[in-house]
Design an enzyme around this catalytic site. Structure first.
Site, PDB file in Angstrom:
ATOM      1  N   ASN A 171      49.164  35.491  42.892  1.00 29.99           N
ATOM      2  CA  ASN A 171      50.160  36.566  42.820  1.00 29.99           C
ATOM      3  C   ASN A 171      51.590  36.030  42.789  1.00 29.99           C
ATOM      4  O   ASN A 171      52.541  36.805  42.893  1.00 29.99           O
ATOM      5  CB  ASN A 171      49.997  37.523  44.006  1.00 29.99           C
ATOM      6  CG  ASN A 171      48.667  38.249  43.950  1.00 29.99           C
ATOM      7  OD1 ASN A 171      48.197  38.593  42.878  1.00 29.99           O
ATOM      8  ND2 ASN A 171      48.057  38.448  45.105  1.00 29.99           N
ATOM      9  N   ARG A 227      24.747  51.273  39.590  1.00 30.08           N
ATOM     10  CA  ARG A 227      25.168  50.328  40.629  1.00 30.08           C
ATOM     11  C   ARG A 227      25.296  48.893  40.128  1.00 30.08           C
ATOM     12  O   ARG A 227      25.256  47.949  40.915  1.00 30.08           O
ATOM     13  CB  ARG A 227      24.217  50.357  41.831  1.00 30.08           C
ATOM     14  CG  ARG A 227      24.166  51.716  42.475  1.00 30.08           C
ATOM     15  CD  ARG A 227      23.526  51.654  43.847  1.00 30.08           C
ATOM     16  NE  ARG A 227      23.396  52.989  44.376  1.00 30.08           N
ATOM     17  CZ  ARG A 227      22.396  53.798  44.068  1.00 30.08           C
ATOM     18  NH1 ARG A 227      21.420  53.386  43.280  1.00 30.08           N
ATOM     19  NH2 ARG A 227      22.359  55.009  44.566  1.00 30.08           N
ATOM     20  N   LYS A 234      41.912  28.679  37.448  1.00 33.54           N
ATOM     21  CA  LYS A 234      41.493  29.966  37.992  1.00 33.54           C
ATOM     22  C   LYS A 234      40.109  29.826  38.622  1.00 33.54           C
ATOM     23  O   LYS A 234      39.843  30.370  39.698  1.00 33.54           O
ATOM     24  CB  LYS A 234      41.474  31.038  36.905  1.00 33.54           C
ATOM     25  CG  LYS A 234      40.974  32.378  37.427  1.00 33.54           C
ATOM     26  CD  LYS A 234      41.879  33.536  37.183  1.00 33.54           C
ATOM     27  CE  LYS A 234      41.419  34.766  37.944  1.00 33.54           C
ATOM     28  NZ  LYS A 234      41.912  36.021  37.388  1.00 33.54           N
ATOM     29  N   GLU A 273      39.550  37.388  47.390  1.00 33.98           N
ATOM     30  CA  GLU A 273      40.976  37.374  47.736  1.00 33.98           C
ATOM     31  C   GLU A 273      41.226  37.596  49.222  1.00 33.98           C
ATOM     32  O   GLU A 273      41.980  38.475  49.631  1.00 33.98           O
ATOM     33  CB  GLU A 273      41.766  38.392  46.890  1.00 33.98           C
ATOM     34  CG  GLU A 273      43.270  38.100  46.946  1.00 33.98           C
ATOM     35  CD  GLU A 273      44.091  38.877  45.911  1.00 33.98           C
ATOM     36  OE1 GLU A 273      43.618  39.053  44.795  1.00 33.98           O
ATOM     37  OE2 GLU A 273      45.208  39.272  46.271  1.00 33.98           O
ATOM     38  N   GLU A 297      51.463  33.462  32.559  1.00 36.04           N
ATOM     39  CA  GLU A 297      50.374  33.222  33.527  1.00 36.04           C
ATOM     40  C   GLU A 297      49.908  31.758  33.458  1.00 36.04           C
ATOM     41  O   GLU A 297      49.470  31.193  34.461  1.00 36.04           O
ATOM     42  CB  GLU A 297      49.199  34.170  33.273  1.00 36.04           C
ATOM     43  CG  GLU A 297      49.562  35.663  33.271  1.00 36.04           C
ATOM     44  CD  GLU A 297      49.702  36.303  34.662  1.00 36.04           C
ATOM     45  OE1 GLU A 297      49.569  35.596  35.684  1.00 36.04           O
ATOM     46  OE2 GLU A 297      49.968  37.525  34.708  1.00 36.04           O
ATOM     47  N   ARG A 336      43.292  32.912  46.991  1.00 35.94           N
ATOM     48  CA  ARG A 336      43.428  33.628  45.723  1.00 35.94           C
ATOM     49  C   ARG A 336      44.758  34.377  45.644  1.00 35.94           C
ATOM     50  O   ARG A 336      45.267  34.657  44.557  1.00 35.94           O
ATOM     51  CB  ARG A 336      42.233  34.594  45.518  1.00 35.94           C
ATOM     52  CG  ARG A 336      42.143  35.146  44.096  1.00 35.94           C
ATOM     53  CD  ARG A 336      40.781  35.768  43.771  1.00 35.94           C
ATOM     54  NE  ARG A 336      40.795  36.386  42.454  1.00 35.94           N
ATOM     55  CZ  ARG A 336      39.732  36.872  41.824  1.00 35.94           C
ATOM     56  NH1 ARG A 336      38.542  36.801  42.390  1.00 35.94           N
ATOM     57  NH2 ARG A 336      39.837  37.423  40.635  1.00 35.94           N
ATOM     58  N   HIS A 356      53.588  42.802  31.114  1.00 33.06           N
ATOM     59  CA  HIS A 356      53.298  42.279  32.449  1.00 33.06           C
ATOM     60  C   HIS A 356      53.753  40.811  32.591  1.00 33.06           C
ATOM     61  O   HIS A 356      54.451  40.459  33.537  1.00 33.06           O
ATOM     62  CB  HIS A 356      51.799  42.428  32.725  1.00 33.06           C
ATOM     63  CG  HIS A 356      51.340  41.731  33.961  1.00 33.06           C
ATOM     64  ND1 HIS A 356      51.661  42.193  35.226  1.00 33.06           N
ATOM     65  CD2 HIS A 356      50.614  40.600  34.141  1.00 33.06           C
ATOM     66  CE1 HIS A 356      51.131  41.377  36.121  1.00 33.06           C
ATOM     67  NE2 HIS A 356      50.499  40.400  35.497  1.00 33.06           N
ATOM     68  N   LYS A 380      37.473  40.685  38.876  1.00 31.12           N
ATOM     69  CA  LYS A 380      38.216  41.898  39.255  1.00 31.12           C
ATOM     70  C   LYS A 380      38.145  42.885  38.100  1.00 31.12           C
ATOM     71  O   LYS A 380      38.460  42.533  36.956  1.00 31.12           O
ATOM     72  CB  LYS A 380      39.682  41.563  39.530  1.00 31.12           C
ATOM     73  CG  LYS A 380      39.933  40.934  40.868  1.00 31.12           C
ATOM     74  CD  LYS A 380      41.433  40.987  41.116  1.00 31.12           C
ATOM     75  CE  LYS A 380      41.828  40.225  42.346  1.00 31.12           C
ATOM     76  NZ  LYS A 380      43.296  40.222  42.519  1.00 31.12           N
ATOM     77  N   HIS A 384      54.374  37.967  41.224  1.00 32.47           N
ATOM     78  CA  HIS A 384      53.844  39.296  40.923  1.00 32.47           C
ATOM     79  C   HIS A 384      54.449  40.416  41.762  1.00 32.47           C
ATOM     80  O   HIS A 384      54.517  41.541  41.296  1.00 32.47           O
ATOM     81  CB  HIS A 384      52.311  39.300  41.032  1.00 32.47           C
ATOM     82  CG  HIS A 384      51.640  38.723  39.812  1.00 32.47           C
ATOM     83  ND1 HIS A 384      51.849  37.435  39.394  1.00 32.47           N
ATOM     84  CD2 HIS A 384      50.787  39.275  38.905  1.00 32.47           C
ATOM     85  CE1 HIS A 384      51.136  37.207  38.289  1.00 32.47           C
ATOM     86  NE2 HIS A 384      50.487  38.310  37.972  1.00 32.47           N
ATOM     87  N   HIS A 442      55.875  43.211  39.677  1.00 32.13           N
ATOM     88  CA  HIS A 442      55.408  44.602  39.740  1.00 32.13           C
ATOM     89  C   HIS A 442      56.565  45.554  40.020  1.00 32.13           C
ATOM     90  O   HIS A 442      56.621  46.658  39.475  1.00 32.13           O
ATOM     91  CB  HIS A 442      54.332  44.769  40.824  1.00 32.13           C
ATOM     92  CG  HIS A 442      53.013  44.154  40.450  1.00 32.13           C
ATOM     93  ND1 HIS A 442      52.115  43.697  41.382  1.00 32.13           N
ATOM     94  CD2 HIS A 442      52.453  43.927  39.245  1.00 32.13           C
ATOM     95  CE1 HIS A 442      51.050  43.193  40.765  1.00 32.13           C
ATOM     96  NE2 HIS A 442      51.234  43.325  39.460  1.00 32.13           N
TER      97      HIS A 442
END
Ligand code: NAD
Ligand code: ZN
Length: 359
Positions: A242, A118, A224, A234, A182, A238, A262, A140, A245, A249
């Protein structure tokens, strides 16, 4: 060495930045705790930097786990291999995982650390520009599922992030440039002064001037950090990260993740989103071309390939998991350095922007 503090209510941590930091016993000592340590790297990065890192870890009880290189290995199976290894070495709750590599290694290790017993200690040693300025900071973590990227994961903040900018010396140009997408993103969404600086220093950056590189990493991490501080999970601001993105994507998935890195797809996506912002009349004219000119300085693609079917892209966009029922939720620009979340674009406007962005 620079230290950037990630301020969070429960679990803040320092990001250290400097050339040669992988070898600094001191920074590792500060954050490793007393338990066993599993260092995870991949077949490419391991041979380059494991020795440096291990020399800094001294006489600790350290094991090494090397995974294959590639996004296609960011899977539950690779995660399982790390868990098996932790079980095999009888790691307890006081153990720690050090992720040495790019975003793929970092994301898998973070998820292993989030889930083993955990949650155990997790330390990041990012070695790509993308991982240094983006993936390693913010907590993340996760792996891909055959049906979608990053479908399985958790939020789990690292105990520290150790950025050795000298590790970028061995990074391929294309990977470096993808990371620059980025970096440009931070300027475009919320830091106009940084955008100006990037325009001014583009030549020094492409020549990999160490001072310029260290500065852009630091400023990116600060950007960031600020977003993550305001919105760790998010729920709001946040989402601005994106920018580019959703289109990116869609382009990645329509090209079966094989044509673009990417960051490259995000570069095209940002220009498309900027065009849409202009079409919508919420952004001053010229922002899209200014953005595209800067990205091109880093050899990034800025147009949707002519052979890509716009209908297919539109379908992929609607499937984007960041879409909401009320309309496609996109990050648009009011101006360079000022992004907004917006769901008001019509399908026609989105199609028009994609058509305008075609090569
Ligand atoms: N967690 C987050 O917030 C977050 C954010 C952005 C991206 N990501 C994830 O990050 C991943 C992409 O990360 P990436 O761009 O770092 O890709 P990557 O980890 O695949 O690394 C790119 C390539 O560079 C190699 N490499 C790494 N460091 C090197 C070095 N110093 N010298 C030479 N080669 C080196 C790697 O072995 C790999 O072949 C994606 O899976 C993405 O989903 C996560
Ligand atoms: Zn990204």
């Amino acid at each position: 060495m620079k230290t950037i503090d990630i301020e969070l209510p429960a679990n803040g941590y320092p990001v250290y930045l400097g050339r040669g930091l992988l070898r600094s016993g001191d920074v590792w000592e500060r954050h490793l705790g007393d338990g066993k340590v599993l260092v995870v790297s991949n077949e490419t990065v391991g041979p380059l930097y494991l020795d440096a890192l291990l020399s800094a870890l001294g006489n600790r009880d350290v094991e090494i786990h090397v995974i294959p290189d590639g996004e296609q290995y960011k899977t539950v199976e690779t995660w399982q291999g790390i868990i098996d290894r932790l079980v095999g070495m009888q790691a307890r709750r006081d153990a720690g995982i050090v992720a040495l590599g790019g975003g793929v290694v970092g994301d898998i290790c973070g998820f292993a650390a989030a889930s083993y017993m955990r949650g155990i200690r997790f330390l990041q040693a990012p070695t790509t520009l993308l991982a240094q300025v983006d993936a390693s900071v913010g907590g993340k973590t996760g792996v891909n599922h055959v049906r979608g990227k990053n479908l399985v994961g958790a939020f789990h903040q690292p105990a520290t992030v150790v950025i050795d900018s000298a590790s970028l010396d061995t990074l391929q140009g294309r990977e470096f440039n993808a990371g620059m997408a980025e970096v440009v993103k931070y300027g475009a969404i919320s830091d106009p002064g940084f955008f100006d600086w990037l325009e001014e220093k583009a030549d020094a950056i492409t020549a990999r001037d160490p001072q310029a590189i260290d500065y852009l990493i630091e400023r990116s991490v600060r950007n960031k950090a600020e977003v993550v501080r305001q919105d760790e999970r998010e729920a709001g601001v946040r989402a601005l990260l994106n920018f580019g993105h959703s289109f990116g994507h869609a382009i990645e998935s329509e090209t079966a993740y094989s044509a673009f890195l990417h960051g490259e797809a995000v570069a095209i996506g940002m220009v498309t989103a900027a065009r849409l912002s202009e079409t919508r009349g919420i952004c001053e004219a010229g922002a899209a071309s200014r953005l595209s000119a800067l990205l091109e300085k880093f050899d990034l693609p800025v147009s949707i390939p002519a052979e890509l079917d716009i209908g297919g892209l539109a379908d992929a966009l609607a499937l984007d998991k960041k879409a909401v029922a009320s309309g496609l939720r996109l990050i648009l620009l009011n101006a360079i350095g000022d992004a907004v979340v917006d769901s008001e674009s019509t399908a026609d406007q989105i199609l028009e922007a994609m058509n305008d962005s075609r090569a």
